[in-house]
Design a protein around this motif. Structure first.
Motif, mmCIF file in Angstrom:
data_model
loop_
_atom_site.group_PDB
_atom_site.id
_atom_site.type_symbol
_atom_site.label_atom_id
_atom_site.label_comp_id
_atom_site.label_asym_id
_atom_site.label_seq_id
_atom_site.Cartn_x
_atom_site.Cartn_y
_atom_site.Cartn_z
ATOM 1 N N ALA A 136 0.726 -1.011 -0.155
ATOM 2 C CA ALA A 136 -0.115 0.094 -0.192
ATOM 3 C C ALA A 136 0.538 1.049 0.063
ATOM 4 O O ALA A 136 0.398 1.884 -0.115
ATOM 5 C CB ALA A 136 -1.126 -0.033 1.437
ATOM 6 N N ILE A 137 2.310 1.097 0.075
ATOM 7 C CA ILE A 137 3.188 2.253 0.832
ATOM 8 C C ILE A 137 2.964 3.348 -0.770
ATOM 9 O O ILE A 137 2.465 4.545 -0.841
ATOM 10 C CB ILE A 137 4.151 1.228 0.980
ATOM 11 C CG1 ILE A 137 4.435 1.166 1.911
ATOM 12 C CG2 ILE A 137 5.357 3.381 0.550
ATOM 13 C CD1 ILE A 137 5.853 0.720 2.302
ATOM 14 N N ALA A 177 5.300 17.952 3.955
ATOM 15 C CA ALA A 177 6.845 17.548 4.621
ATOM 16 C C ALA A 177 7.149 16.257 5.467
ATOM 17 O O ALA A 177 7.068 15.206 5.072
ATOM 18 C CB ALA A 177 7.330 18.464 5.495
ATOM 19 N N LEU A 178 5.487 15.813 5.987
ATOM 20 C CA LEU A 178 5.882 15.218 7.290
ATOM 21 C C LEU A 178 5.204 14.161 6.563
ATOM 22 O O LEU A 178 6.392 12.426 6.628
ATOM 23 C CB LEU A 178 4.621 15.029 8.371
ATOM 24 C CG LEU A 178 5.041 15.945 9.110
ATOM 25 C CD1 LEU A 178 4.037 16.436 10.675
ATOM 26 C CD2 LEU A 178 6.295 14.946 10.295
ATOM 27 N N GLY A 184 8.376 8.225 1.794
ATOM 28 C CA GLY A 184 9.986 8.005 0.751
ATOM 29 C C GLY A 184 10.947 7.577 1.785
ATOM 30 O O GLY A 184 11.418 6.545 1.342
ATOM 31 N N PHE A 185 10.625 7.370 3.578
ATOM 32 C CA PHE A 185 11.307 6.697 4.406
ATOM 33 C C PHE A 185 10.540 4.879 3.872
ATOM 34 O O PHE A 185 11.551 4.163 3.717
ATOM 35 C CB PHE A 185 11.103 6.680 6.055
ATOM 36 C CG PHE A 185 12.109 5.810 6.347
ATOM 37 C CD1 PHE A 185 13.324 6.697 7.274
ATOM 38 C CD2 PHE A 185 12.031 4.902 6.630
ATOM 39 C CE1 PHE A 185 14.548 5.618 7.709
ATOM 40 C CE2 PHE A 185 12.659 3.926 7.727
ATOM 41 C CZ PHE A 185 13.766 4.556 7.938
ATOM 42 N N ALA A 186 9.463 4.493 3.967
ATOM 43 C CA ALA A 186 8.706 3.372 3.743
ATOM 44 C C ALA A 186 9.283 2.795 2.642
ATOM 45 O O ALA A 186 9.735 1.304 2.981
ATOM 46 C CB ALA A 186 7.370 3.965 3.426
ATOM 47 N N LEU A 187 9.360 3.434 1.465
ATOM 48 C CA LEU A 187 9.939 3.497 0.051
ATOM 49 C C LEU A 187 11.440 2.511 0.243
ATOM 50 O O LEU A 187 11.648 1.992 -0.683
ATOM 51 C CB LEU A 187 9.286 4.128 -1.302
ATOM 52 C CG LEU A 187 8.106 4.367 -1.700
ATOM 53 C CD1 LEU A 187 7.992 5.215 -2.337
ATOM 54 C CD2 LEU A 187 7.755 3.469 -2.344
#
Length: 256
Positions: A136-137, A177-178, A184-187
């Motif tokens: 789902a990311i 931003a959040l 982005g970190f998850a990807l």
């Protein structure tokens, strides 16, 4: 014989048929066969849209979103493909429902503990849910027809920031931003495929063996002095970066 789901067995003594002609015996057999009834299959309970969506999420969790199709979903549920269209119009509609259900699993921002703590907890909750549903990311913010849980979540985030004194413009900047950082970190974490700290350590060691450290001294230093240290977990980088963003937003917001 079966009747109303109950089996009855009738026996006929061989001596009672003695002396009957073969035509009579055949007629009796046909009469007996004619009255045989069998138990009806229990009618399948009709599906609900929520059941379809949950089943689709379970399939995507196991095989990824590309493994999902209407045909496979109907087979998984044990019914006909066309019956799915009583609840969803097409696969896009199904995916919309899946994403909305995923959003419902994220802790809804409340704000009673302060905006900073609330936004931090929200970010941690999203990461937990994304770990549960990695397919789902890339879809969370892509739906053109977001569902009620999605809209409720976004409204709560904006409301928390506005109640904390963020201007409309700063609330928009903060939200962007959040979420850019969170997803982005998850990807990145998904693409790097860092599993356990042990697996990360093995990858780092393989990197050092493959590339000469003299040509890449800074990469080697970071790998040896940071990644290969006991207890290193790439996931810990998430909270460090998150706190940097929250601290920066707090300075932008100013006293209030």
């Amino acid at each position: 014989m079966y009747a109303y789901g109950v089996r009855y067995t009738y026996g006929v003594r061989a001596s009672s048929c003695h002396g009957l002609s073969w035509r009579t015996k055949r007629k009796m057999r046909r009469m007996w066969m004619a009255v045989q009834t069998y138990p009806r299959a229990q009618p399948r309970r009709p599906w609900t849209r929520a059941q379809l969506v949950r089943a689709a999420i379970d399939m995507a969790d196991k095989g990824g979103i590309d493994s999902l199709s209407m045909r496979k979903l109907s087979h998984h549920l044990g019914g006909g493909t066309m019956s799915l269209y009583n609840h969803v119009s097409n696969k896009d509609d199904l995916v919309d429902g899946m994403i909305d259900m995923v959003f419902s699993e994220i802790e809804l921002p409340a704000g009673e503990h302060g905006w900073k703590r609330t936004m931090r907890q929200r970010a941690l909750s999203i990461r937990t849910v994304m770990t549960r549903h990695p397919w789902a990311i890339g879809l969370m913010e892509s739906r053109r027809t977001p569902g009620p849980a999605t809209l409720r979540h976004h409204d709560a985030v904006i409301g928390c920031l506005r109640d904390a004194g963020f201007s409309i413009q700063l609330a928009a900047h903060a939200f962007s931003a959040l979420d850019s950082y969170i997803y982005g970190f998850a990807l990145q974490e998904q693409s790097l495929r860092f599993g356990s700290p042990e697996e990360t350590s093995e990858l780092a060691k393989a990197f050092l063996l493959q590339f000469p450290t003299k040509e890449y001294p800074h990469l080697a230093e970071l790998t040896i002095e940071h990644v290969l240290q006991p207890g290193y977990d790439y996931g810990d980088e998430y909270e460090f970066g998150l706190d940097l963003i929250l601290d920066g937003l707090e300075k932008k917001r100013g006293p209030g």
